[in-house]
Design an enzyme around this catalytic site. Structure first.
Site, PDB file in Angstrom:
ATOM      1  N   GLY A  69       0.959  -1.281   0.152  1.00  0.00           N
ATOM      2  CA  GLY A  69      -0.029   0.229   0.138  1.00  0.00           C
ATOM      3  C   GLY A  69       1.287   1.418   0.015  1.00  0.00           C
ATOM      4  O   GLY A  69       0.991   2.102  -0.738  1.00  0.00           O
ATOM      5  N   GLN A 176      -7.804  -0.576   2.701  1.00  0.00           N
ATOM      6  CA  GLN A 176      -8.290  -1.310   4.082  1.00  0.00           C
ATOM      7  C   GLN A 176     -10.430  -1.872   2.876  1.00  0.00           C
ATOM      8  O   GLN A 176     -10.677  -3.463   4.152  1.00  0.00           O
ATOM      9  CB  GLN A 176      -8.707  -0.342   4.583  1.00  0.00           C
ATOM     10  CG  GLN A 176      -7.775  -0.171   6.296  1.00  0.00           C
ATOM     11  CD  GLN A 176      -7.362  -1.039   6.824  1.00  0.00           C
ATOM     12  OE1 GLN A 176      -8.084  -2.706   6.897  1.00  0.00           O
ATOM     13  NE2 GLN A 176      -6.044  -1.444   6.833  1.00  0.00           N
ATOM     14  N   SER A 196      -3.873  -3.956  -1.112  1.00  0.00           N
ATOM     15  CA  SER A 196      -2.055  -4.294  -0.542  1.00  0.00           C
ATOM     16  C   SER A 196      -2.988  -5.859  -0.332  1.00  0.00           C
ATOM     17  O   SER A 196      -3.493  -6.195   0.475  1.00  0.00           O
ATOM     18  CB  SER A 196      -1.754  -3.786   0.682  1.00  0.00           C
ATOM     19  OG  SER A 196      -0.069  -4.523   1.279  1.00  0.00           O
ATOM     20  N   HIS A 198      -1.676  -8.096   2.328  1.00  0.00           N
ATOM     21  CA  HIS A 198      -1.409  -9.165   3.333  1.00  0.00           C
ATOM     22  C   HIS A 198      -2.909  -8.269   4.506  1.00  0.00           C
ATOM     23  O   HIS A 198      -3.062  -8.649   5.457  1.00  0.00           O
ATOM     24  CB  HIS A 198      -0.674  -8.496   4.372  1.00  0.00           C
ATOM     25  CG  HIS A 198      -0.421  -7.138   4.584  1.00  0.00           C
ATOM     26  ND1 HIS A 198      -0.779  -6.491   5.932  1.00  0.00           N
ATOM     27  CD2 HIS A 198      -0.356  -5.702   3.641  1.00  0.00           C
ATOM     28  CE1 HIS A 198       0.012  -5.347   6.032  1.00  0.00           C
ATOM     29  NE2 HIS A 198       0.122  -4.703   4.466  1.00  0.00           N
ATOM     30  N   THR A 234      12.721  -6.005 -10.632  1.00  0.00           N
ATOM     31  CA  THR A 234      12.284  -7.689 -10.915  1.00  0.00           C
ATOM     32  C   THR A 234      11.011  -7.654 -10.149  1.00  0.00           C
ATOM     33  O   THR A 234      10.758  -7.454  -9.006  1.00  0.00           O
ATOM     34  CB  THR A 234      13.487  -8.131 -11.141  1.00  0.00           C
ATOM     35  OG1 THR A 234      15.058  -8.336 -11.980  1.00  0.00           O
ATOM     36  CG2 THR A 234      13.044  -9.997 -10.996  1.00  0.00           C
ATOM     37  N   CYS A 322       1.106   6.845  21.171  1.00  0.00           N
ATOM     38  CA  CYS A 322       1.962   7.550  22.835  1.00  0.00           C
ATOM     39  C   CYS A 322       3.427   7.966  23.073  1.00  0.00           C
ATOM     40  O   CYS A 322       4.597   7.218  21.271  1.00  0.00           O
ATOM     41  CB  CYS A 322       2.323   6.359  23.447  1.00  0.00           C
ATOM     42  SG  CYS A 322       0.367   5.645  23.613  1.00  0.00           S
TER      43      CYS A 322
END
Length: 381
Positions: A69, A176, A196, A198, A234, A322
């Site tokens: 992505g 998403q 993407s 995954h 490639t 954080c």
């Protein structure tokens, strides 16, 4: 551990694992080589191109394989802006885009391009009328299909229609959305579209940028003629093989998968509201992905909640960042106008193919305990 962070990454499907393993073992040649082994590798790549095209309803020759992505967003936004530079040196992105799109816009800004940030409403959606306010010289508008934090679905088709009327092309980050809801690049009116692997059961490091036939585009990676001259380097044959199979399986199972996810989301959301009556679900008034709940637990800071949930065997994502002991609100929630004291108490729950109803029930029990513990630990600021 119970894993409810499928928007970050979801498990590679067993069939895909086997296909990648076979490609690693049996397809050693460069797919650009003219000998028989090279031709076998090329055939595997082209088969995967057809499979990815089927998932998002485009022509196979519009599919450009990428590393995922982030590369797709950079190639789409920058490649389009470069190609359209003679018409203007400005682009626009929605305020709730993925960090990858913001990063690509920053690259253009460093090169002297103007970058406009299009606001969203309290529901997390870009109002279509916002297109009318785009600065002169804008050539590309980037609007994601589904927000990775809230799951809110954007009115991409209407935005694209209005953008085209002004001569502005549209880049849609569908990372998403693909595999969770139907994605048709033509119906969306997207000139460029990113997916993407995954996120829908494929391997990490393999994705695709869709470049509509005739859409202006200049490649980021140059010096070779790979991917029809649109992406030098490639091809990652095993990753592409896995991406293709995952896309085919996702397309085949989309309706049933989406319905199951929606039922799990309803079960989760209803249970969370029962356990935490003052819960605030972000984007609840808008169309959303069937698997995503982004909610704030007033008085329970997200970093504390994450620790308490992990101690109880639950893995989710925080809706805040954080740094140096201080919690900062998500830019997405900030753009939606969520008050800081509420935004720093946000978590994202995202279900996937392996999620079960029993797991949702266990998460609900753990979350109620975690909220009580986090509230006892501090004031939530």
């Amino acid at each position: 551990m119970i894993y409810l962070d499928h928007n970050a990454s979801t498990a590679v499907r067993p069939e895909v694992v086997e296909a990648v393993r076979e490609a690693l073992a049996d397809l050693p040649a460069n797919p650009s080589s003219a000998h028989p082994d090279g031709r076998r590798a090329r055939a595997a790549v082209e088969r995967a191109r057809e499979q990815v095209a089927g998932l998002v309803h485009v022509h196979a020759d519009e599919v450009v394989f990428t590393s995922g992505g982030t590369e797709g967003d950079h190639a789409g936004l920058i490649g389009a802006a470069w190609a359209l530079e003679a018409r203007g040196r400005a682009v626009a992105i929605s305020a709730i885009e993925h960090h990858a799109v913001h990063g690509a816009a920053a690259v253009l800004a460093r090169a002297g391009f103007g970058v406009a940030h299009v606001p969203v409403g309290a529901d997390g959606r870009v109002p279509p009328r916002a297109v009318e306010a785009l600065p002169a010289g804008t050539t590309v508008l980037a609007v994601m299909l589904a927000n990775n934090e809230t799951g809110v679905l954007q009115p991409v088709a209407e935005l694209a229609r209005r953008a085209r009327a002004r001569g502005v092309l549209l880049l849609c980050d569908a990372v998403q959305a693909a595999g969770k809801v139907p994605v048709d690049a033509g119906e969306l009116g997207a000139d460029y579209l990113v997916v993407s692997g995954h996120k829908f059961g494929g391997p990490k490091g393999a994705g695709a940028l869709i470049v509509r036939r005739g859409a202006p585009f200049e490649p980021l990676f140059r010096g070779t003629g790979h991917e029809g001259g649109r992406r030098g380097g490639t091809e990652n044959v095993p990753g592409i093989v896995g991406l293709g199979l995952a896309a085919e399986l996702a397309a085949r199972e989309l309706d049933a998968f989406g319905a199951r996810l929606l039922a799990l989301r309803g079960r989760l959301e209803e249970g969370l509201r029962a356990a935490v009556p003052d819960l605030v679900v972000h984007g609840a008034a808008a169309p959303r992905l069937p698997n995503t709940v982004c909610a704030s637990f007033p008085g329970a800071r997200s970093d504390r909640l994450l620790r308490e949930l992990e101690a109880r065997g639950v893995e989710v994502s925080g809706g805040a960042a954080c740094a140096s002991g201080r919690v900062e609100p998500s830019p997405v929630l900030t753009a939606m106008g969520v008050p800081r004291e509420l935004a720093v108490c946000a978590l994202r729950f995202s279900a996937g193919r392996t999620t079960t109803g029993d797991e949702v029930d266990a998460v609900l029990a753990a979350t109620g305990e975690a909220v009580r513990a986090a509230r006892a630990a501090g004031d939530g600021r």
